[in-house]
Scaffold this motif. Structure first.
Motif, PDB file in Angstrom:
ATOM      1  N   MET A  13       3.507 -14.182  10.081  1.00 46.75           N
ATOM      2  CA  MET A  13       2.547 -14.150  10.465  1.00 46.75           C
ATOM      3  C   MET A  13       2.011 -13.026  10.812  1.00 46.75           C
ATOM      4  O   MET A  13       1.799 -13.758  11.470  1.00 46.75           O
ATOM      5  N   ASN A  44       5.248  -6.491   1.561  1.00 51.14           N
ATOM      6  CA  ASN A  44       6.205  -7.955   1.838  1.00 51.14           C
ATOM      7  C   ASN A  44       5.414  -8.642   2.698  1.00 51.14           C
ATOM      8  O   ASN A  44       5.839  -9.986   3.351  1.00 51.14           O
ATOM      9  N   GLU A  45       5.453  -8.263   3.801  1.00 50.53           N
ATOM     10  CA  GLU A  45       4.808  -9.095   4.967  1.00 50.53           C
ATOM     11  C   GLU A  45       3.011  -9.809   4.996  1.00 50.53           C
ATOM     12  O   GLU A  45       2.109  -9.432   3.754  1.00 50.53           O
ATOM     13  N   ARG A  46       3.024 -10.407   5.909  1.00 50.27           N
ATOM     14  CA  ARG A  46       2.017 -11.189   5.577  1.00 50.27           C
ATOM     15  C   ARG A  46       1.553 -11.541   6.873  1.00 50.27           C
ATOM     16  O   ARG A  46       1.582 -10.982   7.779  1.00 50.27           O
ATOM     17  N   TYR A  47      -0.558 -11.537   6.195  1.00 48.23           N
ATOM     18  CA  TYR A  47      -0.919 -11.549   7.888  1.00 48.23           C
ATOM     19  C   TYR A  47      -2.261 -12.307   6.947  1.00 48.23           C
ATOM     20  O   TYR A  47      -1.984 -13.016   5.972  1.00 48.23           O
ATOM     21  N   GLN A  80      -2.844  -9.818  -3.121  1.00 50.20           N
ATOM     22  CA  GLN A  80      -2.426 -11.290  -2.992  1.00 50.20           C
ATOM     23  C   GLN A  80      -3.138 -12.571  -2.313  1.00 50.20           C
ATOM     24  O   GLN A  80      -2.095 -13.220  -0.986  1.00 50.20           O
ATOM     25  N   CYS A 121      -1.257 -10.250   1.594  1.00 45.82           N
ATOM     26  CA  CYS A 121       0.278  -9.532   1.919  1.00 45.82           C
ATOM     27  C   CYS A 121      -0.553  -7.745   2.233  1.00 45.82           C
ATOM     28  O   CYS A 121      -1.436  -7.549   1.275  1.00 45.82           O
ATOM     29  N   SER A 159      -4.209  -2.439   3.502  1.00 46.54           N
ATOM     30  CA  SER A 159      -3.163  -1.269   3.117  1.00 46.54           C
ATOM     31  C   SER A 159      -2.618   0.053   3.647  1.00 46.54           C
ATOM     32  O   SER A 159      -2.001   0.131   4.379  1.00 46.54           O
TER      33      SER A 159
END
Length: 173
Positions: A146, A26-29, A110, A23, A72
């Motif tokens: 994602m 709050n965004e998934r990758y 995460q 993450c 990030s």
């Protein structure tokens, strides 16, 4: 399915690939697992002078100096949070097929889950984001979108020149 496979009761299986999921906020990758060399805990890094703020530093791993970027910070300008699930992920960075891959460290929040899916589940998202060519196609599931991160597109030529020896700088003789 072929007639012969049907007679033998063979089920055709879609090509599935393994992805490391992480993450940013709050965004998934996701990173394709074949590009991941090793997942390490977060380690102390030596800063690199005159590097962009998203270049976290460098560390020695098995006798090799490995530059590290904070994904990030690169993507949204905010440093990764120091969580127990924040990892230093070594990826095989290879911006050109003719060059030998080198380790590049990524600080990822995460980074504790994996996903097995068909790579074709990721689809173009319709934006022309030239400032972030590493942001690839997206996949939708019950938790939302994602996005696939393209490891080969993470660094500009200028940053590659700062972080790696000339044999990995595209365009130099």
């Amino acid at each position: 399915m072929s007639e012969l496979a049907a007679k033998r009761g063979v089920v055709m299986v879609a090509k599935k690939a393994l992805f490391l999921v992480f993450c940013i906020g709050n965004e998934r990758y996701a990173l394709k697992a074949t590009e991941v060399a090793e997942v390490l805990p977060r380690l102390p890094l030596k800063p690199i002078a005159h590097a962009p703020a998203w270049v976290a530093g460098i560390f020695a791993h098995r006798g090799i100096m490995v530059p590290v970027i904070d994904l990030s910070a690169l993507t949204f300008g905010l440093m990764a949070q120091a969580r127990t699930s924040t990892r230093l992920v070594l990826v095989n960075y290879q911006p050109e097929p003719a060059l030998e891959p080198r380790w590049l460290g990524l600080i990822l929040e995460q980074a504790t889950d994996t996903l097995r899916c068909d790579p074709e589940d990721f689809q173009p998202y319709g934006l022309d984001n030239r400032q972030a060519p590493y942001l690839g196609p997206v996949r939708e599931d019950e938790r939302g979108l994602m996005q696939w991160i393209g490891v080969a597109d993470l660094l500009t030529a200028e940053v590659r020149a700062l972080l790696f020896a000339p044999d990995l700088i595209v365009g130099e003789a």
